[in-house]
Design a protein around this motif. Sequence first.
Motif, PDB file in Angstrom:
ATOM      1  N   THR A 172       0.978  -0.921   0.060  1.00 31.26           N
ATOM      2  CA  THR A 172      -0.485  -0.137  -0.012  1.00 31.26           C
ATOM      3  C   THR A 172       0.856   1.519   0.689  1.00 31.26           C
ATOM      4  OG1 THR A 172      -1.565  -0.720   1.470  1.00 31.26           O
ATOM      5  CG2 THR A 172      -1.715   1.327   1.615  1.00 31.26           C
ATOM      6  N   VAL A 173       0.623   2.266  -0.426  1.00 33.33           N
ATOM      7  CA  VAL A 173       1.403   2.882  -0.955  1.00 33.33           C
ATOM      8  C   VAL A 173      -0.080   4.186  -0.738  1.00 33.33           C
ATOM      9  CG1 VAL A 173       2.162   5.655  -2.021  1.00 33.33           C
ATOM     10  CG2 VAL A 173       2.955   2.662  -2.535  1.00 33.33           C
ATOM     11  N   GLY A 206      -1.047  -4.386  -6.101  1.00 29.24           N
ATOM     12  CA  GLY A 206      -0.865  -3.276  -3.907  1.00 29.24           C
ATOM     13  C   GLY A 206      -1.975  -2.436  -4.391  1.00 29.24           C
ATOM     14  N   HIS A 207      -2.609  -1.445  -3.593  1.00 26.15           N
ATOM     15  CA  HIS A 207      -3.019  -0.177  -3.558  1.00 26.15           C
ATOM     16  C   HIS A 207      -2.416   0.865  -3.450  1.00 26.15           C
ATOM     17  CE1 HIS A 207      -5.733  -3.502  -3.242  1.00 26.15           C
ATOM     18  NE2 HIS A 207      -7.404  -2.712  -3.769  1.00 26.15           N
ATOM     19  N   LEU A 208      -3.436   2.174  -4.087  1.00 22.32           N
ATOM     20  CA  LEU A 208      -2.349   3.531  -3.548  1.00 22.32           C
ATOM     21  C   LEU A 208      -3.453   4.787  -3.311  1.00 22.32           C
ATOM     22  CD1 LEU A 208      -0.660   5.959  -4.723  1.00 22.32           C
ATOM     23  CD2 LEU A 208      -1.425   5.880  -7.065  1.00 22.32           C
ATOM     24  N   VAL A 209      -3.463   5.029  -2.817  1.00 23.63           N
ATOM     25  CA  VAL A 209      -4.408   6.113  -2.119  1.00 23.63           C
ATOM     26  C   VAL A 209      -3.809   7.787  -2.355  1.00 23.63           C
ATOM     27  CG1 VAL A 209      -5.449   7.446  -0.424  1.00 23.63           C
ATOM     28  CG2 VAL A 209      -5.131   4.988  -0.753  1.00 23.63           C
ATOM     29  N   ALA A 222      -6.040   3.308  -6.527  1.00 24.01           N
ATOM     30  CA  ALA A 222      -5.921   2.690  -7.444  1.00 24.01           C
ATOM     31  C   ALA A 222      -5.426   1.494  -7.501  1.00 24.01           C
ATOM     32  CB  ALA A 222      -5.084   3.848  -8.804  1.00 24.01           C
ATOM     33  N   ARG A 223      -5.487   0.600  -8.057  1.00 25.32           N
ATOM     34  CA  ARG A 223      -4.353  -0.543  -7.949  1.00 25.32           C
ATOM     35  C   ARG A 223      -3.570  -1.038  -9.095  1.00 25.32           C
ATOM     36  NH1 ARG A 223      -8.133  -3.453  -9.233  1.00 25.32           N
ATOM     37  NH2 ARG A 223      -9.470  -4.128  -7.267  1.00 25.32           N
TER      38      ARG A 223
END
Length: 250
Positions: free
Chosen positions: A110-111, A138-141, A246-247
């Motif tokens: 995760t970022v 992995g996921h981005l915020v 986003a992924r």
Amino acid sequence: GSKKYSSISYDGYDYSTFWQGRTYEDLADKIAVSRLLSRIPDPHDKLADIGASIGRMLPMYEEKWKEYVLVEPYRHQLDRAMENTTHPEKIKCIVGTAENIPLSNASVDTVLCIRVFHYILNPTTAIQEMQRILIPGGHLVLEMPSKLHFKNRVVSFFKRNHASVMSATPMNQTKKDLIFVNHNPKTIRAMLNENGFEIITTLSVSNFRSKLLKRIMPAKFILFLEKALQKPLAVAWFGPSIYFFARRKS
């Protein structure tokens, strides 16, 4: 990159003072971050908070993730963050920037990158770095300051500089000695798509950032509206702050 000028302006900056009197904006961010992080499935192994500053977002993730890395250009901000964590055994602090993240390829799941893009003149580099350190899936915020927000569009319409607001080019403002860069969310959305990300959802945040509204409306009611409207208002890029969830594509 951003460090070239942000080190002149932001080194020694007291972010705890900045957030005094900005309770609504702080809580609006936390509503958005909390709702997006809650959508990330197990395992919650390792999160990177890029531009973590004094650790404002620590309460949003420190219980859930097994390990987290705070990346921040200034050592004294990281020292403050260490004082704010309740899990010092889980934390790692690294001096670095969004455009040059000192982490290995595919090393985090995760970022989180909040209130950082107003320093970033070359967002493509930052997005590529975040994609690089994320594992596939992995996921981005990612939060960005939007020059397309409703108030800006209305003002620009009457000043007849609407084309400037709608353009893809970042728009710089200088407040005293601080540089503040507003981005076109359509441009950032395209950059995410072009650099290995699939956008899951978008939120519009701090939609009621107005001295008048804060004066005439109860804080609880403004936050109730904020929570209810973050998703629907994103369609119109309404608020001053846009969140992309986003992924990283496999």
